[in-house]
Motif scaffolding. Structure first.
Motif: not given
Length: 851
Positions: A241-255, A331-339
């Motif tokens: 929970p806290g990691v969502y695809t754009a489809a989920v974000v848009q559906k929940m946000m705009n509908q 939920g999430v509190i951060g992310a690990v990224v790399a070059n």
């Protein structure tokens, strides 16, 4: 997670409150909205636990996976598409759950709808095909699993690009385009209905996920507009929970008007990443950064500019390695990224991004083409793929391909249509898919004299692509765009600086300037207050100066125009300004620090059955090629509720950097948005109910004395005798069938004397017709071969009531043909029947018409 109570573009309704029980607690939702929205707003983002007891939440948001399946009043439902209305209790599905036994509804007749064209999907592509068909009077039925018409367009709050000869869709927002395409007449659009299979005989199997009714649609043509599913790359904790695809974000946000996070990290610098980040900002969230694994940005430059102007940094060459969960993994509190290079992380470059509570995954889409594959098998050339089901593209492309498919159906049906319109639509469809190509280095500007004389606009559109709403926006005809490969041109002799074009550009790329008053006219689609002090910024979000919002000019399309007074930027320096950020809202720098990251948990490729990357690699061994079926059968990857739509693509993509290729694809399956129980398919004790005339010609009821179904020898003879008896029969037959053969001639040798007698009577009719007019009648002999004892016996018995004689194989060349092969030993005898006849079918039919 919170309720969105106001929005600069959308009207936020205030529906009736309803409640249900969840884990012994009362949860309040809103009528007409989903269970998923109610649970998230109440702080319950965990909907299920995996086989390994991992917390899971929404993954696709559109009913095409099983991540959000829960028990709703004792039934398994996907809560992202299930309304709260009438719900009493929601609970997680136990791992050992087995549904209760239900008695089949034997006395309920199954409905079968007959139509000319079936369209699966009520999104932009499906609706566009429907529009063309309705314009030409072709009946059709549209099937969609959503409760509303419009598909993904309902989630899109931005203006759309279209290149048109006459303004229709260009500059309209996604949800408005959907309403326009659907029109006022929604007859024949079946919502809350999911196609669970395509059966032989061009029968489409459907379940209404709201009423649980099973029904079928039979059609001659099939248009598949099933869209796409979001692609989620593999990384640690990629379904927490806290990691969502754009489809989920848009559906929940705009509908659903539910904001899944206040501080968001977006992954993917393409059009989807730009637009969802922009929409998140509109809804009240703060997007901390956009990261992109490629060394360059994707998508349209104008989309990137609108995001950068908000001060959102775009970090290139960065790949997401891990979502950092909170203590209870809700939920999430951060992310690990790399070059990274070529999507491979570079060891030693790991960093932690802090201060986030949601990750928005915008890494592309995968065509949902499984029904298209099945449709091609059943419907053949009469199956048409449209929209994202065949090729991922912009919504513009989906509409145009839908229209094109509508014309293709008309072509196959032999219906008349405007071929030039078809060619024009086809060209627009091709043009809509072109990637923007840079045409000019910098925007056109007026002369110095013209700049000082009166207000003017600058169009910061440097790339040629399929868009021209600006042409229609100017009431003075000052803007022209000759083709999809050119950029807009302004005739500054005609431009009076009315600023009408500023709010009508879908890319928000037109800006107005007034040197004499140090005014800048900027498009604005978010909340701001007159009198606010702002930082003036360029397309990269860099501060250029300061100003104050003097006036917000409200516009009907809700892209308003802010008149900003510059404090310290003047004359030609004003032309560097492309936007503003209210001082109180200026983003704080992203919190990022080095990390000694080491993987401490499995990366699961298949979320349904908890198949880890380690398990797959063990099954592959040292091979460089392996089939999808072998992976499935050894690991169960792709055999869960999503039916392989998501995880097989995830696996293929993850293995590419390792030099391993997955061969083939999963067996196509229908998109089960709800379970179909065996009892629901139990044979009924009552016949099916056929329904016709949906969205087409009115049903005509004819009362007749006698109906003969079937135009073979028996049916034709029965028709004749009934007609002679004055019963006024009506005969129906599919195609020409045996009735056409009867018109061409006949024989009198049959296995029963009654049919032989009918044939003899028919022979006399042909003789009588020949006496009236020439039908090329001539008597012939008819040969029937006996290849086994049973056939020989039946033929021999028929000689008792027909003129025929039996011959042995030694006489075949003498009595049948001198060219009969001597080496054929298949037949033990042959029956030669006399008193048979032949005629020319066309002449017979023409004669019958005349008499």
């Amino acid at each position: 997670m919170q309720k969105i109570n106001s929005h600069p573009i959308l009207e936020v309704p205030k529906p009736q409150k309803v409640s249900f029980k969840f884990q012994g607690k009362t949860v309040e939702g809103e009528s007409g909205f989903t269970i998923a929205a109610a649970l998230h707003q109440a702080g319950f983002p965990v909907h299920s636990h995996s086989l390994d007891n991992r917390e899971r939440s929404l993954e696709c948001g559109i009913g095409k996976c099983g991540a959000c399946e829960m028990l709703v009043d004792g039934q398994i439902k996907r809560i992202c598409i299930t309304s709260v209305d009438g719900v009493k209790e929601v609970s997680e599905i136990p791992h050992e759950y087995a549904p209760s036994v239900k008695s089949p509804h034997k006395q309920n007749s199954i409905k079968v709808y007959k139509t000319t064209v079936a369209i699966i999907g009520a999104g932009p592509a499906g609706l566009a095909a429907r529009e063309v068909l309705l314009e030409h009077g072709v009946e059709n039925i549209v099937i969609d699993n959503s409760p509303t018409i419009g598909g993904q367009f309902n989630m899109q709050t931005h203006q759309f690009f279209f290149f048109e000869k006459e303004k229709k869709f260009g500059g309209m927002r996604g949800f408005d385009i959907a309403k326009t395409l659907a029109g006022e007449n929604h007859e024949g659009i079946f919502l809350n209905s999911t196609v669970w299979d395509i059966l032989e005989g061009k029968r489409i199997a459907i379940k209404n996920i709201k009423t649980d009714e099973i029904y079928y649609v039979e059609a001659d043509h099939l248009v598949v507009a099933t869209g796409a599913v979001p692609f989620m790359p593999t990384f640690e904790n990629d379904d927490i929970p806290g990691v969502y695809t754009a489809a989920v974000v848009q559906k929940m946000m705009n509908q659903e008007f539910t904001l899944l996070g206040k501080n968001v990290l977006t992954v993917g610098a393409g059009n989807i990443g730009y637009l969802t980040s922009y929409q998140l900002m509109q809804a009240g969230a703060s997007v901390k950064a956009i990261i992109e694994a490629m060394p360059h940005e994707g998508g349209f430059p104008v989309q990137a500019n609108r995001v950068r102007r908000l001060g959102i940094p775009v970090m290139l060459g960065k790949i997401l390695l891990k979502a950092i969960p909170n203590e209870d993994r809700t939920g999430v509190i951060g992310a690990v990224v790399a070059n990274c290079e070529n999507f491979k992380p570079i060891p030693g470059t790991e960093q932690v991004i802090e201060g986030i509570d949601a990750i928005n995954i915008c890494t592309g889409l995968v065509p949902d083409d499984q029904l298209l594959i099945k449709g091609n098998e059943v419907f053949g050339r009469f199956c048409y793929g449209v929209g994202d089901a065949i090729r991922i593209g912009e919504g513009t492309s989906a509409v145009l391909r839908g229209k094109q498919a509508g014309y293709e159906v008309l072509q196959e049906m032999g219906e008349r249509y405007n071929y030039d319109e078809y060619l024009s639509t086809s060209k627009q469809y091709i043009d809509s898919q072109q990637h923007p190509v840079r045409v000019i280095d910098k925007p056109f500007q007026p002369s110095d004299e013209r700049k000082a004389k009166k207000p003017f606009v600058v169009i910061d559109c440097l790339y040629g692509f399929a868009c021209n709403p600006c042409e229609f926006a100017c009431p003075h005809g000052a803007i022209t765009k000759t083709s999809t490969s050119t950029v807009p041109h302004i005739d500054y002799e005609k431009c009076i600086g009315c600023m009408e074009c500023v709010y009508q550009c879908p890319g928000l790329a037109i800006f107005g300037y007034h040197y004499g008053k140090d005014w800048i006219f900027l498009p604005i689609e978010y909340e701001a207050t007159e009198g606010s002090e702002v930082f003036l910024v360029d397309n990269n979000g860099q501060k250029i100066g300061e100003g104050i919002i003097e006036k917000i000019l409200r516009k009907p399309n809700k892209t308003n125009v802010a008149r900003v007074k510059s404090k310290d930027v003047h004359n030609d320096d004003l032309l560097k300004v492309r936007g503003f950020i209210v001082k109180e809202s200026y983003p704080t720098p992203i919190q990022i620090k080095p990390s000694d990251y080491k993987s401490d948990s499995k990366t699961y490729v298949c979320h349904c059955d908890d198949v880890s990357m380690e398990e797959v690699l063990e099954a592959i061994g040292d091979r460089k090629f392996i089939s999808v079926d072998e992976v499935k059968h050894t690991t169960r990857l792709g055999m869960g509720a999503c039916r392989g739509k998501r995880c097989i693509k995830r696996l293929k993509t993850a293995l590419i950097p390792m030099g391993i290729q997955i061969v083939g694809d999963a067996t196509p399956r229908g998109p089960l948005s709800n379970q179909v129980n065996m009892g629901e398919l139990f044979p009924r004790e009552v016949p099916e109910t056929y329904i016709t005339g949906i969205n087409g010609k009115a049903k005509r009821v004819e009362k007749i004395t006698t109906l003969v179904a079937g135009g073979g020898m028996g049916g034709s003879a029965l028709f004749r005798y009934m007609a002679e008896a004055g019963l006024k029969p009506v005969m129906v037959n599919y195609g020409r069938g045996a009735s056409w053969r009867n018109i061409a001639g006949g024989r009198t040798a049959f296995s029963v004397p009654e049919i032989s007698q009918i044939a003899a009577e028919n022979h006399q009719i042909f003789k009588d017709l020949q006496s009236v007019s020439n039908i090329d009648y001539r008597p012939i002999n008819y040969v029937s071969f006996a290849h086994d004892e049973a056939t020989y016996k039946a033929l021999d018995e028929s000689r008792a009531w027909s003129e025929a004689h039996m011959i042995e194989p030694k006489d075949f060349r003498k009595e049948i043909s001198p060219y009969f092969s001597k080496t054929i030993d298949t037949y033990r005898a042959a029956l030669i029947s006399s008193n048979c006849w032949q005629a020319t079918p066309g002449k017979v039919v023409d004669m019958l018409r005349k008499i």
